[in-house]
Design an enzyme around this catalytic site. Structure first.
Site, PDB file in Angstrom:
ATOM      1  N   TYR A   1     -24.501  16.863  37.240  1.00  0.00           N
ATOM      2  CA  TYR A   1     -24.034  16.262  38.485  1.00  0.00           C
ATOM      3  C   TYR A   1     -22.653  16.749  38.902  1.00  0.00           C
ATOM      4  O   TYR A   1     -21.725  15.962  39.069  1.00  0.00           O
ATOM      5  CB  TYR A   1     -24.033  14.724  38.369  1.00  0.00           C
ATOM      6  CG  TYR A   1     -25.429  14.166  38.232  1.00  0.00           C
ATOM      7  CD1 TYR A   1     -26.183  13.874  39.358  1.00  0.00           C
ATOM      8  CD2 TYR A   1     -25.993  13.956  36.979  1.00  0.00           C
ATOM      9  CE1 TYR A   1     -27.470  13.388  39.245  1.00  0.00           C
ATOM     10  CE2 TYR A   1     -27.276  13.469  36.850  1.00  0.00           C
ATOM     11  CZ  TYR A   1     -28.011  13.191  37.992  1.00  0.00           C
ATOM     12  OH  TYR A   1     -29.281  12.713  37.869  1.00  0.00           O
TER      13      TYR A   1
ATOM     14  N   TYR B   1     -33.729   3.594  35.739  1.00  0.00           N
ATOM     15  CA  TYR B   1     -33.469   5.028  35.629  1.00  0.00           C
ATOM     16  C   TYR B   1     -34.484   5.622  34.653  1.00  0.00           C
ATOM     17  O   TYR B   1     -34.638   5.137  33.530  1.00  0.00           O
ATOM     18  CB  TYR B   1     -32.048   5.331  35.138  1.00  0.00           C
ATOM     19  CG  TYR B   1     -31.845   6.825  34.973  1.00  0.00           C
ATOM     20  CD1 TYR B   1     -31.651   7.644  36.084  1.00  0.00           C
ATOM     21  CD2 TYR B   1     -31.926   7.425  33.719  1.00  0.00           C
ATOM     22  CE1 TYR B   1     -31.538   9.021  35.951  1.00  0.00           C
ATOM     23  CE2 TYR B   1     -31.810   8.807  33.579  1.00  0.00           C
ATOM     24  CZ  TYR B   1     -31.613   9.592  34.694  1.00  0.00           C
ATOM     25  OH  TYR B   1     -31.512  10.957  34.566  1.00  0.00           O
TER      26      TYR B   1
ATOM     27  N   ASP C   1     -40.105   2.465  28.812  1.00  0.00           N
ATOM     28  CA  ASP C   1     -39.225   3.624  28.664  1.00  0.00           C
ATOM     29  C   ASP C   1     -38.069   3.226  27.741  1.00  0.00           C
ATOM     30  O   ASP C   1     -37.106   2.609  28.172  1.00  0.00           O
ATOM     31  CB  ASP C   1     -38.721   4.066  30.041  1.00  0.00           C
ATOM     32  CG  ASP C   1     -37.785   5.265  29.966  1.00  0.00           C
ATOM     33  OD1 ASP C   1     -37.381   5.638  28.842  1.00  0.00           O
ATOM     34  OD2 ASP C   1     -37.440   5.817  31.032  1.00  0.00           O
TER      35      ASP C   1
ATOM     36  N   LYS D   1     -33.698  10.732  23.585  1.00  0.00           N
ATOM     37  CA  LYS D   1     -32.275  10.608  23.227  1.00  0.00           C
ATOM     38  C   LYS D   1     -31.979  10.567  21.724  1.00  0.00           C
ATOM     39  O   LYS D   1     -31.763  11.616  21.142  1.00  0.00           O
ATOM     40  CB  LYS D   1     -31.667   9.441  23.992  1.00  0.00           C
ATOM     41  CG  LYS D   1     -31.549   9.774  25.481  1.00  0.00           C
ATOM     42  CD  LYS D   1     -30.617   8.850  26.239  1.00  0.00           C
ATOM     43  CE  LYS D   1     -30.198   9.426  27.570  1.00  0.00           C
ATOM     44  NZ  LYS D   1     -30.958   8.956  28.721  1.00  0.00           N
TER      45      LYS D   1
HETATM   46  C1  LIG Z   1     -31.813   9.551  29.712  1.00  0.00           C
HETATM   47  C2  LIG Z   1     -33.017   8.826  30.141  1.00  0.00           C
HETATM   48  C3  LIG Z   1     -34.152   9.508  30.610  1.00  0.00           C
HETATM   49  C4  LIG Z   1     -34.178  11.014  30.812  1.00  0.00           C
HETATM   50  O1  LIG Z   1     -34.032  11.703  29.629  1.00  0.00           O
HETATM   51  P1  LIG Z   1     -33.531  13.248  29.667  1.00  0.00           P
HETATM   52  O2  LIG Z   1     -33.623  13.680  28.241  1.00  0.00           O
HETATM   53  O3  LIG Z   1     -32.135  13.214  30.194  1.00  0.00           O
HETATM   54  O4  LIG Z   1     -34.464  13.985  30.554  1.00  0.00           O
HETATM   55  C5  LIG Z   1     -35.265   8.755  30.938  1.00  0.00           C
HETATM   56  N1  LIG Z   1     -35.267   7.422  30.823  1.00  0.00           N
HETATM   57  C6  LIG Z   1     -34.204   6.731  30.367  1.00  0.00           C
HETATM   58  C7  LIG Z   1     -34.278   5.252  30.228  1.00  0.00           C
HETATM   59  C8  LIG Z   1     -33.040   7.409  30.015  1.00  0.00           C
HETATM   60  O5  LIG Z   1     -31.960   6.725  29.609  1.00  0.00           O
END
Ligand SMILES: *Cc1c(COP(=O)(O)O)cnc(C)c1O
Length: 455
Positions: A29, A157, A258, A292
């Protein structure tokens, strides 16, 4: 320490070409016209980043949630070095290998019982893409191909690729920017009852009404369990998830959780959905995304897991196969790092570490709520958040934090930390002291800005 002895010398003796970086390299960004300063990191060990000029910074970010065991952890590095010498990469089409099998076994074991199938993806955003494709293909296989919409909550997100963007917060996200290229999905209000408060069932009313009227076209609900991360660092009531699972069952819609930010202990449970139990059973996703911290932050890897039922539906779809398969799928080096990280987590030392961090964060950040420019202070597990009244100047605050000897990266109106679990009490106090100092000073910078603008 042992791991990077041979590269320390050469790295530190060369000067970093910041000018080239500024002119040629995109950072997350950023603009190429007006590049924000980037700090050169030469090495990192434990909870400490060493800058190129020799300054040391206590890390408050775990490199965006990932580096939970700290940097240069000897067992992760040894495991990866061994893997590198044996098989660093091989295609996954028609081939399998021990690191992928071992990792998938571990994941099936530690996640909720229904999740038995593992798709190895390259990054979090791809894991979300895969989850959404799985949901659509599942309904094709169940002869309901009209179920193509995704329902989600605001302030979410889920990543930066197109399908992931389409389920990010419609205002704070990138919907307006990319217009019609972003698929239009269904949004309802974000969960309102905060974590730890008594649940207000009306939080689910809009979700209920939307499912009631549109379930015929909705394939899945996607949500970040308990913590909405990059969409605002909001911690919400586990009761919301319990109610949401019931609604998804009642209206024949899949539930995608997620856990990319929250997974692997960050909120105090191994997975955030474990906060949500009813009659002794955890809320179960049909599809789960992890990323992550999966490799302990050593290399990119993510996974999408699903239930037998979802996998069966996909197999029954006209395609007969799941339509995804990246070049670097199941990369052995990444899988080996993840296995090493999960083995460390299996010692269960993280549990006490996260409890201790939570207690210390609560004690040390408590007073901040009385600062005039602070709107809210909240702590959950190894996450501490100060929400300011207005958007902060990230570049300016970043510099202030570096001058204070810490690495903290604020965004929007949030000054927050999620340090490695191994952080010492003293290092954590360095982080909270810096946060307090900056949160207090922000008052003055905002005030002077107001003065100027009012002429
Ligand atoms: C960081 C994140 C993503 C995206 O992961 P990237 O490895 O950056 O593509 C998706 N969902 C959540 C909840 C996240 O925190």
């Amino acid at each position: 320490m042992a791991s990077n002895t041979h590269c320390n010398v050469s790295v530190n003796n060369h000067s970093i070409d910041f000018n080239f970086d500024k002119q040629h390299i995109w950072h997350p960004y950023t603009s190429m016209n007006n590049a924000l300063p980037a700090f050169g990191v030469a090495s990192a060990t434990g909870c400490e980043l060493t800058l190129h000029d020799g300054r040391k910074l206590v890390d408050g970010t775990s490199s965006w949630w990932a580096c939970v065991h700290g940097y240069s952890h000897p067992t992760i590095i040894q495991t990866m070095q061994h893997q590198l010498n044996t098989l660093s990469h091989v295609m996954f089409g028609g081939i399998t290998h021990q690191p992928a099998i071992e990792l998938s076994k571990k994941l099936v074991k530690i996640t909720s019982p229904k999740l038995t199938k593992v798709f190895l993806a390259d990054s979090g955003s791809i894991a979300v893409e895969v989850a959404l494709k799985m949901a659509l293909q599942y309904w094709q296989g169940r002869e309901q191909p009209q179920k193509q919409r995704i329902l989600t909550v605001k302030s979410g997100y889920h990543g930066d690729t197109f399908a992931a963007m389409s389920v990010c917060d419609p205002e704070g996200g990138m919907h307006t920017m990319f217009g019609d290229s972003v698929t239009q999905h269904e949004f309802v209000s974000a969960p309102q009852t905060k974590f730890g408060q008594i649940f207000d069932p009306s939080d689910l009313d809009e979700m209920h009404a939307t499912l009631d009227s549109k379930h015929d076209t909705i394939a899945a609900v996607i949500i970040e369990p308990i913590l909405q991360g990059a969409g605002g660092m909001r911690f919400y009531s586990p009761e919301y998830l319990i109610g949401l699972r019931k609604l998804c069952d009642a209206f024949n819609v899949l539930l995608i959780l997620d856990e990319i930010a929250t997974g692997f202990g960050r909120t105090g449970k191994l997975f955030a959905y474990e906060h949500a139990t009813s009659n002794g059973a955890v809320v179960e996703a049909d599809i789960l995304c992890l990323g992550k911290a999966l490799t302990g932050g050593y290399i990119s890897l993510a996974v999408t897991m699903c239930s037998d039922e979802v996998a069966q539906g996909i197999s029954d779809s006209p395609a007969g196969v799941f339509m995804h398969g990246p070049t670097f799928m199941g990369n052995p080096l990444a899988c080996s790092a993840a296995c090493a990280s999960l083995a460390l987590l299996a010692n269960n030392e993280w549990q006490q570490q996260v409890i201790d961090i939570e207690i210390q964060l609560k004690a040390e950040l408590e007073e901040v709520i009385h600062y005039p420019e602070v709107k809210d202070v909240r702590v959950l597990g190894a996450i501490g958040v100060i929400e300011m009244n207005s958007t902060v100047n990230t570049a300016q605050l970043q510099q202030e934090f570096v001058d204070l000897g810490v690495w903290i990266r604020p965004f929007s109106n949030l000054i927050y930390i999620m340090p490695p679990y191994i952080i010492s009490k003293k290092q954590l106090s360095q982080l909270t002291n810096a946060m307090k100092k900056v949160a207090k000073n922000t008052l003055y910078s905002n005030q002077s800005a107001a003065f100027i603008s009012h002429g």
